[in-house]
Design an enzyme around this catalytic site. Structure first.
Site, PDB file in Angstrom:
ATOM      1  N   HIS A 261      -4.470  40.993  17.776  1.00 13.56           N
ATOM      2  CA  HIS A 261      -3.050  40.657  17.848  1.00 13.56           C
ATOM      3  C   HIS A 261      -2.392  41.564  18.865  1.00 13.56           C
ATOM      4  CE1 HIS A 261       1.054  39.782  16.580  1.00 13.56           C
ATOM      5  NE2 HIS A 261       0.549  38.702  16.008  1.00 13.56           N
ATOM      6  N   ASP A 315      -4.117  33.957  11.098  1.00 17.69           N
ATOM      7  CA  ASP A 315      -4.884  32.708  11.151  1.00 17.69           C
ATOM      8  C   ASP A 315      -6.252  32.816  10.502  1.00 17.69           C
ATOM      9  OD1 ASP A 315      -2.991  31.124  12.475  1.00 17.69           O
ATOM     10  OD2 ASP A 315      -3.431  32.158  14.346  1.00 17.69           O
TER      11      ASP A 315
HETATM   12  N1  CMC Z   1     -12.333  39.141  19.603  1.00 20.10           N
HETATM   13  C1  CMC Z   1     -12.944  40.091  20.376  1.00 20.10           C
HETATM   14  N2  CMC Z   1     -12.272  40.928  21.178  1.00 20.10           N
HETATM   15  C2  CMC Z   1     -10.944  40.844  21.167  1.00 20.10           C
HETATM   16  C3  CMC Z   1     -10.267  39.908  20.385  1.00 20.10           C
HETATM   17  C4  CMC Z   1     -11.003  39.045  19.581  1.00 20.10           C
HETATM   18  N3  CMC Z   1     -10.425  38.127  18.814  1.00 20.10           N
HETATM   19  N4  CMC Z   1      -8.943  40.033  20.596  1.00 20.10           N
HETATM   20  C5  CMC Z   1      -8.806  41.018  21.493  1.00 20.10           C
HETATM   21  N5  CMC Z   1     -10.010  41.499  21.848  1.00 20.10           N
HETATM   22  C6  CMC Z   1     -10.294  42.582  22.798  1.00 20.10           C
HETATM   23  C7  CMC Z   1     -10.249  42.030  24.228  1.00 20.10           C
HETATM   24  O1  CMC Z   1     -11.507  41.574  24.633  1.00 20.10           O
HETATM   25  C8  CMC Z   1      -9.760  43.236  24.992  1.00 20.10           C
HETATM   26  O2  CMC Z   1     -10.849  44.117  25.138  1.00 20.10           O
HETATM   27  P1  CMC Z   1     -11.010  44.992  26.495  1.00 20.10           P
HETATM   28  O3  CMC Z   1      -9.780  45.867  26.527  1.00 20.10           O
HETATM   29  O4  CMC Z   1     -12.269  45.744  26.279  1.00 20.10           O
HETATM   30  O5  CMC Z   1     -11.063  44.014  27.618  1.00 20.10           O
HETATM   31  C9  CMC Z   1      -8.771  43.898  24.035  1.00 20.10           C
HETATM   32  O6  CMC Z   1      -9.224  43.521  22.728  1.00 20.10           O
HETATM   33  C10 CMC Z   1      -7.344  43.430  24.235  1.00 20.10           C
HETATM   34  O7  CMC Z   1      -7.332  42.007  24.151  1.00 20.10           O
HETATM   35  P2  CMC Z   1      -6.305  41.062  24.897  1.00 20.10           P
HETATM   36  O8  CMC Z   1      -6.860  39.681  24.950  1.00 20.10           O
HETATM   37  O9  CMC Z   1      -5.940  41.702  26.204  1.00 20.10           O
HETATM   38  O10 CMC Z   1      -5.086  41.144  23.905  1.00 20.10           O
HETATM   39  P3  CMC Z   1      -3.773  40.262  23.961  1.00 20.10           P
HETATM   40  O11 CMC Z   1      -2.737  41.070  23.303  1.00 20.10           O
HETATM   41  O12 CMC Z   1      -3.524  39.751  25.323  1.00 20.10           O
HETATM   42  O13 CMC Z   1      -4.161  38.985  23.074  1.00 20.10           O
HETATM   43  C11 CMC Z   1      -4.635  37.617  21.227  1.00 20.10           C
HETATM   44  C12 CMC Z   1      -3.887  38.860  21.729  1.00 20.10           C
HETATM   45  C13 CMC Z   1      -4.151  37.269  19.816  1.00 20.10           C
HETATM   46  C14 CMC Z   1      -4.338  36.414  22.128  1.00 20.10           C
HETATM   47  C15 CMC Z   1      -6.149  37.935  21.219  1.00 20.10           C
HETATM   48  O14 CMC Z   1      -6.415  38.973  20.313  1.00 20.10           O
HETATM   49  C16 CMC Z   1      -6.983  36.708  20.919  1.00 20.10           C
HETATM   50  O15 CMC Z   1      -7.277  35.909  21.823  1.00 20.10           O
HETATM   51  N6  CMC Z   1      -7.402  36.526  19.620  1.00 20.10           N
HETATM   52  C17 CMC Z   1      -8.175  35.379  19.228  1.00 20.10           C
HETATM   53  C18 CMC Z   1      -7.253  34.175  19.061  1.00 20.10           C
HETATM   54  C19 CMC Z   1      -6.382  34.287  17.825  1.00 20.10           C
HETATM   55  O16 CMC Z   1      -6.856  34.608  16.745  1.00 20.10           O
HETATM   56  N7  CMC Z   1      -5.099  33.977  17.997  1.00 20.10           N
HETATM   57  C20 CMC Z   1      -4.109  34.028  16.929  1.00 20.10           C
HETATM   58  C21 CMC Z   1      -3.111  35.107  17.187  1.00 20.10           C
HETATM   59  S1  CMC Z   1      -2.139  35.564  15.783  1.00 20.10           S
HETATM   60  C22 CMC Z   1      -1.115  34.262  15.467  1.00 20.10           C
HETATM   61  C23 CMC Z   1      -0.318  33.761  16.587  1.00 20.10           C
HETATM   62  O17 CMC Z   1       0.180  34.517  17.429  1.00 20.10           O
HETATM   63  O18 CMC Z   1      -0.144  32.562  16.590  1.00 20.10           O
END
Ligand code: CMC
Length: 378
Positions: A261, A315
């Site tokens: 998140h 989720d």
């Molecule tokens: N699985 C594995 N690694 C992860 C995940 C994950 N679900 N989420 C983040 N990371 C890692 C990512 O690879 C990155 O690592 P590094 O710094 O080594 O490259 C680091 O954590 C930061 O991730 P990010 O993608 O830059 O983080 P963000 O704040 O841009 O994205 C997010 C947040 C929710 C989009 C992302 O965590 C994600 O894609 N999660 C999976 C999809 C999901 O469950 N979405 C629902 C979100 S909660 C409800 C909502 O908002 O609707």
């Protein structure tokens, strides 16, 4: 504005002032209008919480009664909306059907009077009342059935489950579903809420505001993740396969759905409540093998990614609860929208109170003074 101020995804950049909700991502705290989510989940109802979010204070008994009566009275949708929905392809995603239907409401209530409190109230009531009916109607109509009419004697969540499954839910199911709606009602300035605020800032009508938010919520990185979680748990298939599956994801650098998140760096407080709701349902009507897979996955992800602050988000457990309530997988995100309409409308009202159109800037990274090359010479 200089290049170093640019933050992809606007991470950490305040885009508004708001008194609607608050998240402390380090301590796992979520408050709506200052009240902890745990309090609301155990003591309030979705409609009372929606009132709190939209009007800023908990309603008195009379105010809540009047709001509920208005909502119940407006749950039906016009036959022309139903006829329009009948023409949607049955293979279309219910979020697309919902976005189109929400926008279409604007055709029927075209008079826009954003400075009239009665207009605001009517728009709130119509949207909160009709969105569940539209979601349930599409579910029936894509099977070739007539939609099931709302029942005046049923509460908000119970009526939705009834319209969906043509069966009155038992009190535990109705209560669990109502709590799910409360948990999803609002969450500060996330992608769909921001989308609603940008749209609201142009002073367009509230149906367009909600339609744009629904379109944004649909994506797999936002509301759509709850569907992907179930697909992932099914692909894992067994508790024994959890760790090999996770290793493969980590090697391929694919995200594990339902984890991570932008704000929470600990387990999302809503995920904790949803997990306990799932357990309540399993106690009553049998355990789901995918729950065991989910618990094992949570443990494995914590071992591997806990140091990065990757924990279950809202989720992760919601899909398991919804499945037990007889909600089809592709309706999980529309159910999220049913709840989040309260938050979107609260932000719409707040935006109108001190509106300035959103018009951010960009860091231009293209060419200048480029020559125009005639098509014959390209
Ligand atoms: N699985 C594995 N690694 C992860 C995940 C994950 N679900 N989420 C983040 N990371 C890692 C990512 O690879 C990155 O690592 P590094 O710094 O080594 O490259 C680091 O954590 C930061 O991730 P990010 O993608 O830059 O983080 P963000 O704040 O841009 O994205 C997010 C947040 C929710 C989009 C992302 O965590 C994600 O894609 N999660 C999976 C999809 C999901 O469950 N979405 C629902 C979100 S909660 C409800 C909502 O908002 O609707």
């Amino acid at each position: 504005m200089t290049v170093c101020e640019y933050k992809p995804g606007l991470e950490g950049i305040p885009a508004a002032q708001s008194s609607i909700s608050y998240v402390d991502g380090k301590r796992g705290i979520l408050e709506y209008r200052g009240i902890r989510i745990e309090e609301l989940a155990t003591k309030s109802t979705f409609l009372e919480t929606a009132y709190l979010l939209i009007w800023g204070e908990l309603p008195t008994k009379e105010e809540l009664g009047a709001f509920e009566r208005e909502i119940y009275l407006h749950r039906r949708i016009k036959y022309r909306i139903r006829d329009m929905m009948k023409c949607f392809p049955e293979t279309g995603h219910p979020m697309d059907a919902l976005q189109t239907s929400a926008a279409a409401l604007g055709l029927f209530y075209a008079k826009r009077a954003l400075d009239d409190p009665d207009y605001i109230r009517q728009a709130v009531v119509r949207l909160v009342a009709k969105i569940p009916t539209m979601v349930a109607a599409f579910k029936q109509m894509r099977k070739g059935n007539d939609p099931i009419q709302p029942r005046d004697d049923l509460g908000y969540g119970a009526n939705f489950l009834y319209m969906l499954n043509e069966r009155e839910p038992d009190p535990l199911e109705a209560q669990v579903f109502d709590v799910c709606l409360t948990l999803h009602a609002e969450h500060t300035i996330n992608a769909s809420t921001f989308s609603a605020m940008v749209t609201a800032s142009t002073l367009t009508d509230p149906y367009a505001v909600v339609a744009s938010a629904v379109g944004t919520l649909a994506g797999p990185l936002h509301g759509g993740a709850n569907e992907e979680v179930i697909a992932m748990l099914e692909a894992i298939g067994s508790v024994e396969n959890v760790r090999p599956y996770l290793e493969e994801c980590l090697q391929r650098k694919t995200k594990i759905m339902g984890f991570g998140h932008r704000v929470y760096k600990v387990k999302d407080p809503r995920a904790k409540i949803l997990q306990s709701l799932a357990e309540k349902l399993f106690e009553k009507s049998g355990r789901d093998k995918y729950y065991d897979i989910a618990v094992e996955l949570e443990e494995a992800v914590e071992e591997k990614l806990g140091s990065k602050g990757i924990y279950p988000n809202v989720d992760f457990y919601s899909g398991l609860v919804y499945r037990k309530l007889g909600i089809p997988i592709d309706l999980f995100t529309p159910v999220f929208a049913i709840a989040r309409v309260a938050g979107w409308l609260a932000h719409w009202k707040e935006q109108l109170a001190e509106n300035r159109i959103y018009r951010p800037t960009q860091v231009y990274s293209g060419r200048h003074d480029a020559p125009y090359i005639p098509i014959t010479k390209r």
